[in-house]
Motif scaffolding. Structure first.
Motif, PDB file in Angstrom:
ATOM      1  N   VAL A 217       0.835  -1.202   0.000  1.00 38.27           N
ATOM      2  CA  VAL A 217       0.000   0.000   0.000  1.00 38.27           C
ATOM      3  C   VAL A 217       0.870   1.253   0.000  1.00 38.27           C
ATOM      4  O   VAL A 217       0.587   2.232  -0.707  1.00 38.27           O
ATOM      5  CB  VAL A 217      -0.954  -0.006   1.215  1.00 38.27           C
ATOM      6  CG1 VAL A 217      -1.712   1.319   1.317  1.00 38.27           C
ATOM      7  CG2 VAL A 217      -1.934  -1.162   1.111  1.00 38.27           C
ATOM      8  N   ILE A 218       1.938   1.228   0.774  1.00 39.06           N
ATOM      9  CA  ILE A 218       2.849   2.376   0.819  1.00 39.06           C
ATOM     10  C   ILE A 218       3.461   2.623  -0.552  1.00 39.06           C
ATOM     11  O   ILE A 218       3.506   3.770  -1.038  1.00 39.06           O
ATOM     12  CB  ILE A 218       3.948   2.143   1.874  1.00 39.06           C
ATOM     13  CG1 ILE A 218       3.368   2.220   3.286  1.00 39.06           C
ATOM     14  CG2 ILE A 218       5.075   3.168   1.722  1.00 39.06           C
ATOM     15  CD1 ILE A 218       4.342   1.796   4.373  1.00 39.06           C
ATOM     16  N   LEU A 219       3.929   1.565  -1.199  1.00 41.90           N
ATOM     17  CA  LEU A 219       4.563   1.712  -2.514  1.00 41.90           C
ATOM     18  C   LEU A 219       3.570   2.218  -3.556  1.00 41.90           C
ATOM     19  O   LEU A 219       3.932   3.005  -4.440  1.00 41.90           O
ATOM     20  CB  LEU A 219       5.168   0.373  -2.949  1.00 41.90           C
ATOM     21  CG  LEU A 219       6.345  -0.129  -2.104  1.00 41.90           C
ATOM     22  CD1 LEU A 219       6.799  -1.513  -2.573  1.00 41.90           C
ATOM     23  CD2 LEU A 219       7.517   0.842  -2.171  1.00 41.90           C
ATOM     24  N   ARG A 220       2.325   1.778  -3.473  1.00 36.74           N
ATOM     25  CA  ARG A 220       1.303   2.256  -4.413  1.00 36.74           C
ATOM     26  C   ARG A 220       1.027   3.745  -4.223  1.00 36.74           C
ATOM     27  O   ARG A 220       0.737   4.463  -5.192  1.00 36.74           O
ATOM     28  CB  ARG A 220       0.011   1.459  -4.237  1.00 36.74           C
ATOM     29  CG  ARG A 220       0.061   0.054  -4.823  1.00 36.74           C
ATOM     30  CD  ARG A 220      -1.214  -0.708  -4.482  1.00 36.74           C
ATOM     31  NE  ARG A 220      -2.387  -0.034  -5.015  1.00 36.74           N
ATOM     32  CZ  ARG A 220      -2.884  -0.230  -6.241  1.00 36.74           C
ATOM     33  NH1 ARG A 220      -2.272  -1.077  -7.061  1.00 36.74           N
ATOM     34  NH2 ARG A 220      -3.966   0.405  -6.640  1.00 36.74           N
ATOM     35  N   SER A 221       1.121   4.194  -2.990  1.00 37.04           N
ATOM     36  CA  SER A 221       0.834   5.606  -2.712  1.00 37.04           C
ATOM     37  C   SER A 221       1.978   6.525  -3.144  1.00 37.04           C
ATOM     38  O   SER A 221       1.800   7.747  -3.191  1.00 37.04           O
ATOM     39  CB  SER A 221       0.563   5.804  -1.227  1.00 37.04           C
ATOM     40  OG  SER A 221       1.758   5.632  -0.474  1.00 37.04           O
ATOM     41  N   LEU A 222       3.135   5.956  -3.465  1.00 33.41           N
ATOM     42  CA  LEU A 222       4.305   6.778  -3.805  1.00 33.41           C
ATOM     43  C   LEU A 222       4.208   7.402  -5.189  1.00 33.41           C
ATOM     44  O   LEU A 222       5.023   8.259  -5.534  1.00 33.41           O
ATOM     45  CB  LEU A 222       5.584   5.941  -3.715  1.00 33.41           C
ATOM     46  CG  LEU A 222       5.988   5.463  -2.310  1.00 33.41           C
ATOM     47  CD1 LEU A 222       7.244   4.624  -2.382  1.00 33.41           C
ATOM     48  CD2 LEU A 222       6.181   6.638  -1.383  1.00 33.41           C
ATOM     49  N   ARG A 223       3.215   6.969  -5.979  1.00 35.72           N
ATOM     50  CA  ARG A 223       3.106   7.508  -7.338  1.00 35.72           C
ATOM     51  C   ARG A 223       2.823   9.001  -7.338  1.00 35.72           C
ATOM     52  O   ARG A 223       3.169   9.704  -8.281  1.00 35.72           O
ATOM     53  CB  ARG A 223       1.996   6.764  -8.085  1.00 35.72           C
ATOM     54  CG  ARG A 223       2.360   5.323  -8.417  1.00 35.72           C
ATOM     55  CD  ARG A 223       1.228   4.583  -9.090  1.00 35.72           C
ATOM     56  NE  ARG A 223       0.073   4.426  -8.185  1.00 35.72           N
ATOM     57  CZ  ARG A 223      -1.020   3.757  -8.498  1.00 35.72           C
ATOM     58  NH1 ARG A 223      -1.129   3.182  -9.704  1.00 35.72           N
ATOM     59  NH2 ARG A 223      -2.014   3.645  -7.631  1.00 35.72           N
ATOM     60  N   SER A 224       2.230   9.492  -6.267  1.00 33.10           N
ATOM     61  CA  SER A 224       1.925  10.925  -6.185  1.00 33.10           C
ATOM     62  C   SER A 224       3.042  11.724  -5.513  1.00 33.10           C
ATOM     63  O   SER A 224       2.936  12.949  -5.400  1.00 33.10           O
ATOM     64  CB  SER A 224       0.612  11.141  -5.416  1.00 33.10           C
ATOM     65  OG  SER A 224       0.721  10.610  -4.100  1.00 33.10           O
ATOM     66  N   GLN A 225       4.102  11.058  -5.083  1.00 31.05           N
ATOM     67  CA  GLN A 225       5.208  11.732  -4.391  1.00 31.05           C
ATOM     68  C   GLN A 225       6.212  12.268  -5.404  1.00 31.05           C
ATOM     69  O   GLN A 225       6.236  11.878  -6.574  1.00 31.05           O
ATOM     70  CB  GLN A 225       5.906  10.753  -3.438  1.00 31.05           C
ATOM     71  CG  GLN A 225       5.005  10.182  -2.361  1.00 31.05           C
ATOM     72  CD  GLN A 225       4.921  11.071  -1.142  1.00 31.05           C
ATOM     73  OE1 GLN A 225       5.690  12.006  -1.008  1.00 31.05           O
ATOM     74  NE2 GLN A 225       3.974  10.780  -0.269  1.00 31.05           N
ATOM     75  N   THR A 226       7.072  13.183  -4.952  1.00 30.31           N
ATOM     76  CA  THR A 226       8.178  13.652  -5.779  1.00 30.31           C
ATOM     77  C   THR A 226       9.213  12.547  -5.932  1.00 30.31           C
ATOM     78  O   THR A 226       9.210  11.571  -5.186  1.00 30.31           O
ATOM     79  CB  THR A 226       8.835  14.893  -5.147  1.00 30.31           C
ATOM     80  OG1 THR A 226       9.399  14.500  -3.877  1.00 30.31           O
ATOM     81  CG2 THR A 226       7.811  16.000  -4.926  1.00 30.31           C
ATOM     82  N   SER A 227      10.108  12.700  -6.884  1.00 28.73           N
ATOM     83  CA  SER A 227      11.121  11.669  -7.123  1.00 28.73           C
ATOM     84  C   SER A 227      12.016  11.491  -5.909  1.00 28.73           C
ATOM     85  O   SER A 227      12.398  10.368  -5.554  1.00 28.73           O
ATOM     86  CB  SER A 227      11.966  12.032  -8.351  1.00 28.73           C
ATOM     87  OG  SER A 227      12.583  13.301  -8.162  1.00 28.73           O
TER      88      SER A 227
END
Length: 302
Positions: A217-227
């Motif tokens: 779930v954490i990794l899926r949510s990273l798509r909206s984060q900065t690089s």
């Protein structure tokens, strides 16, 4: 309940019957044990003494490091001492006590790792509500639940073993655990073996599944984060998953099967009793810039 048994002492066969090999192994374990105590102890002292490390993550990390010291201290010191004084026996009460504390601290560590994964999930997926969700009261309740869960798990395992009559005096292991001790029982242990698997193995598998799910779930949510945010979170999650796997996979191998023992069990046990406590300071703390800076400030102050 008192076991109807004439056995008062149990012989631990250890890794080898050769005295020279035993001493070499004990020296290796001594170095590893000292590293575990010093590394985790330094983390506990740093978190307690540093005013900047007040977030829930460090609150849980301090307890995890303390549990790691206790967990490793259940088995390693006896192995080290017995190799030097050429003594390989343990009393039956001491054996039962070793099982109790091994599963108490091991169960507490399992629940603490699960709590820490939940903390990371809230921090990354709900950053705006992090401080309100993970407040001081909630953190205290979660740590208390981890200790309580470890105690209930340990009491269950120990009670199942304690009521058995024992006939055999030798264990092919370097510490007392449920499966090797069950082989000494004079009575039928099939039902008790099933209950032990249900109690111990299911906790390992369910907790490991929850941990992996939280990281997914954490990794899926990273798509909206900065690089930069993605790289930092990925690095943290990858290291956490690696050390968690080193703990849970060997535990599942040992406790999620019928009550039989294999020669490889002793090597597998090293991973979750020694290797994981040794790696936790490196994975969770020494790669963390805030912790390293706090350690430097503490050393300069001293």
């Amino acid at each position: 309940m008192v076991p109807t048994s004439n056995v008062t002492e149990i012989t631990l066969l250890g890794f080898s019957q050769n005295r020279g090999t035993q001493k070499v192994i004990s020296v290796i374990f001594l170095l590893l044990y000292l590293s575990i105590v010093l590394g985790n102890g330094l983390i506990v002292v740093t978190i307690m003494a540093s005013k900047g490390l007040t977030s829930p993550m460090y609150f849980f990390l301090g307890y995890l490091s303390f549990v790691e010291i206790c967990y490793c201290s259940v088995t390693a010191p006896k192995l080290i001492l017995d190799s030097f004084i050429e003594r390989t026996v343990i009393s039956l009460k001491g054996c039962i006590a070793q099982i109790f504390f091994l599963h108490f601290f091991g169960g507490t560590e399992i629940f603490l790792l699960t709590v820490m994964a939940y903390d990371r999930y809230v921090a990354i997926c709900k950053p705006l509500h992090y401080t309100s969700i993970m407040n001081r009261r909630v953190c205290g309740l979660l740590v208390g639940a981890a200790w309580g869960g470890g105690l209930l798990h340990s009491v269950g395992q120990t009670f199942l073993i304690f009521q058995l009559p024992f006939c055999g005096p030798k264990i092919d292991h370097y510490f007392c655990d449920v499966h090797p001790v069950l082989k000494l029982a004079c009575s039928d242990t099939f039902l008790i073996g099933v209950l032990i698997i249900t109690n111990g193995g299911s906790i390992s598998v369910i907790s490991f599944t929850v941990l992996l799910a939280s990281y997914v779930v954490i990794l899926r949510s990273l798509r909206s984060q900065t690089s930069e945010g993605r790289y930092k979170a990925l690095s943290t999650c990858a290291s956490h998953v690696a050390v968690v796997s080193l703990f849970f996979i060997p535990c599942s191998f040992v406790y999620m099967r019928p009550c039989v023992t294999f020669p490889a069990d002793k090597i597998v046990a090293v991973f979750y009793t020694v290797v994981t406590p040794l790696l936790n300071p490196i994975i969770y703390s020494f790669r963390n810039a805030e912790v390293k800076n706090a350690m430097r400030r503490l050393m300069d102050r001293k």
